[in-house]
Design a protein around this motif. Structure first.
Motif, mmCIF file in Angstrom:
data_model
loop_
_atom_site.group_PDB
_atom_site.id
_atom_site.type_symbol
_atom_site.label_atom_id
_atom_site.label_comp_id
_atom_site.label_asym_id
_atom_site.label_seq_id
_atom_site.Cartn_x
_atom_site.Cartn_y
_atom_site.Cartn_z
ATOM 1 N N ILE A 193 0.865 -1.181 0.000
ATOM 2 C CA ILE A 193 0.000 0.000 0.000
ATOM 3 C C ILE A 193 0.902 1.231 0.000
ATOM 4 C CG2 ILE A 193 -1.761 1.302 1.252
ATOM 5 C CD1 ILE A 193 -2.542 -1.513 2.477
ATOM 6 N N ILE A 194 0.695 2.087 -0.975
ATOM 7 C CA ILE A 194 1.500 3.289 -1.146
ATOM 8 C C ILE A 194 0.580 4.501 -1.101
ATOM 9 C CG2 ILE A 194 3.035 4.545 -2.725
ATOM 10 C CD1 ILE A 194 4.290 1.940 -1.820
ATOM 11 N N GLU A 195 0.916 5.472 -0.294
ATOM 12 C CA GLU A 195 0.176 6.735 -0.311
ATOM 13 C C GLU A 195 1.021 7.736 -1.086
ATOM 14 O OE1 GLU A 195 -1.237 8.060 3.514
ATOM 15 O OE2 GLU A 195 -1.535 10.087 2.734
ATOM 16 N N GLY A 196 0.534 8.157 -2.232
ATOM 17 C CA GLY A 196 1.317 9.070 -3.055
ATOM 18 C C GLY A 196 0.803 9.157 -4.481
ATOM 19 N N ASP A 197 1.693 9.539 -5.363
ATOM 20 C CA ASP A 197 1.387 9.813 -6.766
ATOM 21 C C ASP A 197 1.746 8.603 -7.617
ATOM 22 O OD1 ASP A 197 1.248 10.765 -9.385
ATOM 23 O OD2 ASP A 197 2.475 12.544 -9.001
ATOM 24 N N ILE A 198 0.757 7.989 -8.231
ATOM 25 C CA ILE A 198 0.989 6.804 -9.063
ATOM 26 C C ILE A 198 1.928 7.100 -10.229
ATOM 27 C CG2 ILE A 198 -0.999 7.082 -10.629
ATOM 28 C CD1 ILE A 198 -1.455 3.998 -10.226
ATOM 29 N N CYS A 199 1.990 8.351 -10.665
ATOM 30 C CA CYS A 199 2.848 8.729 -11.796
ATOM 31 C C CYS A 199 4.330 8.647 -11.477
ATOM 32 C CB CYS A 199 2.510 10.134 -12.278
ATOM 33 S SG CYS A 199 0.867 10.262 -12.973
ATOM 34 N N THR A 200 4.696 8.544 -10.213
ATOM 35 C CA THR A 200 6.106 8.457 -9.828
ATOM 36 C C THR A 200 6.568 7.014 -9.650
ATOM 37 O OG1 THR A 200 5.659 8.595 -7.447
ATOM 38 C CG2 THR A 200 5.944 10.689 -8.645
ATOM 39 N N ASP A 216 -6.696 9.998 -14.323
ATOM 40 C CA ASP A 216 -6.594 9.950 -15.781
ATOM 41 C C ASP A 216 -5.878 11.185 -16.317
ATOM 42 O OD1 ASP A 216 -6.975 9.093 -18.409
ATOM 43 O OD2 ASP A 216 -9.082 9.671 -18.480
ATOM 44 N N GLY A 217 -6.323 12.354 -15.884
ATOM 45 C CA GLY A 217 -5.690 13.597 -16.331
ATOM 46 C C GLY A 217 -4.254 13.719 -15.852
ATOM 47 N N VAL A 218 -4.001 13.308 -14.611
ATOM 48 C CA VAL A 218 -2.650 13.368 -14.044
ATOM 49 C C VAL A 218 -1.706 12.479 -14.847
ATOM 50 C CG1 VAL A 218 -1.281 12.785 -11.993
ATOM 51 C CG2 VAL A 218 -3.447 13.997 -11.736
#
Length: 180
Positions: free
Chosen positions: A8-15, A36-38
């Motif tokens: 479990i990760i709390e953060g930005d999936i794009c990283t 989606d936009g991110v």
């Protein structure tokens, strides 16, 4: 091949530097709000150009694209159901999203994948139910998977708690929790 480890990760999936991140997309696959936009912004304009060629995606299905400017090699786009009270086949469609993403990841030989909480943004799926469906589905369809790590990415501490509760309900010794 064994059951992949859940994180479990709390953060930005794009990283996430994984083989694939999952995009909770709309049916056009041409970007939108929320995750989606991110993802579209982070991946750059080549993602939009590629997604135009995919000609959309049905609810419950998934399609694959390169990751372009993302640290992830690929993006698996899936279209979750809009919550309409739970009597319109939403649970099965949501489970299908997770199954189809795993099928695509396994077909590509991926070892790691990161999921957002599909349909939990503007599609208004109740978070507890959505994460329980997700974890149960992922556990059912990966007992002998080549996948080694499944990341459940939360956009808030509240969502991280829902992921943790769903993992605990599915297996008391389920995954670890790490901050991003």
């Amino acid at each position: 091949m064994t059951m992949p480890r859940f994180h479990i990760i709390e953060g930005d999936i794009c990283t996430m530097a994984v083989d694939a991140i999952v995009n909770a997309a709309n049916s056009t696959l041409l970007g939108g709000g929320g995750v989606d936009g991110v993802i579209h912004r982070a991946a750059g304009p080549a993602l939009l150009a590629y997604c135009r060629q995919l000609q959309g995606c049905d609810t419950g299905d998934a399609k694959l694209s390169p990751g372009f400017l993302l640290p992830a090699r690929a993006v698996i786009h899936t279209v979750g159901p809009v919550w309409r009270g739970g009597q319109q086949g939403e649970a099965e469609l949501l489970a299908s999203c997770y199954r189809r993403c795993i099928q695509l990841a396994e077909a590509e030989g991926f070892k790691s994948i990161a999921f957002p909480a599909i349909s939990c943004g503007v599609y208004a799926y109740p978070h507890r139910e959505a994460t329980e469906i997700a974890v149960a589905t992922l556990r059912r369809c990966t007992p002998n998977s080549a996948l080694q790590n499944i990341y459940l990415v939360a956009f808030s501490s509240e969502m991280a708690a829902h992921w943790a509760a769903a993992c605990a309900a599915a297996s008391p010794s389920a995954g670890s929790r790490h901050a991003l």
